[in-house]
Design a protein around this motif. Structure first.
Motif, PDB file in Angstrom:
ATOM      1  N   GLY A   1       0.809  -1.208   0.000  1.00 21.98           N
ATOM      2  CA  GLY A   1       0.000   0.000   0.000  1.00 21.98           C
ATOM      3  C   GLY A   1       0.841   1.257   0.000  1.00 21.98           C
ATOM      4  O   GLY A   1       1.982   1.255   0.452  1.00 21.98           O
ATOM      5  N   ALA A   2       0.265   2.294  -0.513  1.00 26.26           N
ATOM      6  CA  ALA A   2       0.892   3.618  -0.473  1.00 26.26           C
ATOM      7  C   ALA A   2      -0.205   4.621  -0.148  1.00 26.26           C
ATOM      8  O   ALA A   2      -1.329   4.481  -0.619  1.00 26.26           O
ATOM      9  CB  ALA A   2       1.543   3.934  -1.819  1.00 26.26           C
TER      10      ALA A   2
ATOM     11  N   GLY B   1      -2.881   7.301  -0.222  1.00 26.97           N
ATOM     12  CA  GLY B   1      -3.625   7.925  -1.301  1.00 26.97           C
ATOM     13  C   GLY B   1      -3.746   7.096  -2.570  1.00 26.97           C
ATOM     14  O   GLY B   1      -4.294   7.559  -3.553  1.00 26.97           O
ATOM     15  N   ARG B   2      -3.251   5.840  -2.548  1.00 25.96           N
ATOM     16  CA  ARG B   2      -3.336   4.984  -3.735  1.00 25.96           C
ATOM     17  C   ARG B   2      -4.059   3.689  -3.394  1.00 25.96           C
ATOM     18  O   ARG B   2      -4.169   3.309  -2.239  1.00 25.96           O
ATOM     19  CB  ARG B   2      -1.934   4.608  -4.232  1.00 25.96           C
ATOM     20  CG  ARG B   2      -1.210   5.752  -4.872  1.00 25.96           C
ATOM     21  CD  ARG B   2      -0.183   5.168  -5.820  1.00 25.96           C
ATOM     22  NE  ARG B   2       1.000   6.010  -5.893  1.00 25.96           N
ATOM     23  CZ  ARG B   2       2.227   5.553  -6.003  1.00 25.96           C
ATOM     24  NH1 ARG B   2       2.447   4.268  -6.021  1.00 25.96           N
ATOM     25  NH2 ARG B   2       3.221   6.377  -6.099  1.00 25.96           N
ATOM     26  N   THR B   3      -4.529   2.993  -4.438  1.00 23.20           N
ATOM     27  CA  THR B   3      -5.148   1.691  -4.245  1.00 23.20           C
ATOM     28  C   THR B   3      -4.061   0.676  -3.903  1.00 23.20           C
ATOM     29  O   THR B   3      -2.980   0.700  -4.500  1.00 23.20           O
ATOM     30  CB  THR B   3      -5.872   1.249  -5.545  1.00 23.20           C
ATOM     31  OG1 THR B   3      -6.821   2.248  -5.882  1.00 23.20           O
ATOM     32  CG2 THR B   3      -6.573  -0.076  -5.352  1.00 23.20           C
TER      33      THR B   3
ATOM     34  N   LEU C   1      -1.951  -2.670  -3.901  1.00 28.24           N
ATOM     35  CA  LEU C   1      -1.593  -3.567  -4.990  1.00 28.24           C
ATOM     36  C   LEU C   1      -1.516  -4.996  -4.461  1.00 28.24           C
ATOM     37  O   LEU C   1      -0.760  -5.266  -3.508  1.00 28.24           O
ATOM     38  CB  LEU C   1      -0.246  -3.137  -5.581  1.00 28.24           C
ATOM     39  CG  LEU C   1       0.336  -4.005  -6.682  1.00 28.24           C
ATOM     40  CD1 LEU C   1      -0.559  -3.961  -7.926  1.00 28.24           C
ATOM     41  CD2 LEU C   1       1.749  -3.527  -7.023  1.00 28.24           C
TER      42      LEU C   1
END
Length: 196
Positions: free
Chosen positions: A161-162, A164-166, A168
């Motif tokens: 995870g990162a 603000g991102r979906t 993976l």
């Protein structure tokens, strides 16, 4: 003492796991075990599922074939081991042992145990090693293991995870491995455990 079979009045097993239904006695030199039977009563039916006699061990119900056994190497321990419990395995299990005495008469005793089968939800998973902020040198081998308890089978999924991102999806195994870590592998990883 040989006439007393001991067991538990009630036990609980986990769906899809294994359980041992206890039945033990104190062996006596003057007595020889002739037969051992295990019977199950559930709903309004009763059936013998296991029989041990002079000809060997016999599993009599196809629903239990390849799933039940009784140890042979421990005298006096005739506990029933059931693998891969099904919800339909709940019921009252009766262990009956018949001995031949030195004067050639037969003596029989039995003990019953109620078995409940429960489904256990997957627990919140733990990541091993569990140190947050784990730092390893580039090129090293590494792995993270996802561990949860509950009724098997438990399915695992690893994500990276990162903010603000979906997230993976990386793997559908319990362990996430790197043969040679790179700086680009740095990040936040989490796992998900799902049971039935």
């Amino acid at each position: 003492a040989f006439l007393d079979l001991s067991g538990l009045s009630e036990i609980q097993g986990t769906w899809k796991a294994s359980v041992t239904v206890p039945c033990t006695y104190v062996p006596e030199q003057d007595l020889e075990q002739q037969t051992l039977t295990w019977r199950v009563d559930h709903d309004k039916s009763s059936a013998t599922i296991f029989r041990r006699d002079q000809s060997g061990d016999h599993v009599l119900l196809s629903a239990f074939r390849d799933r039940v056994s009784v140890l042979k190497d421990t005298p006096g321990n005739v506990s029933l081991q059931i693998q891969t419990l099904e919800m339909s395995d709940r019921g009252t299990y009766t262990c009956r042992v018949t001995w031949r005495t030195s004067n050639n008469s037969l003596v029989a005793r039995e003990v019953s145990t109620k078995l409940e089968v429960v489904r256990v939800a997957a627990s919140k998973p733990r990541v091993l090693p569990g140190a947050p902020g784990l730092a390893l040198p580039p090129g090293s081998r590494a792995s993270l293991a996802c561990v949860a308890s509950g009724s098997p089978p438990i399915r695992y999924r690893w994500f990276r995870g990162a903010p603000g991102r979906t997230a993976l999806l990386l793997s559908s195994r319990a362990e996430l491995r790197w043969d040679s870590l790179q700086p680009s592998d740095a990040g936040t990883y989490f796992c998900e455990a799902q049971g039935r």
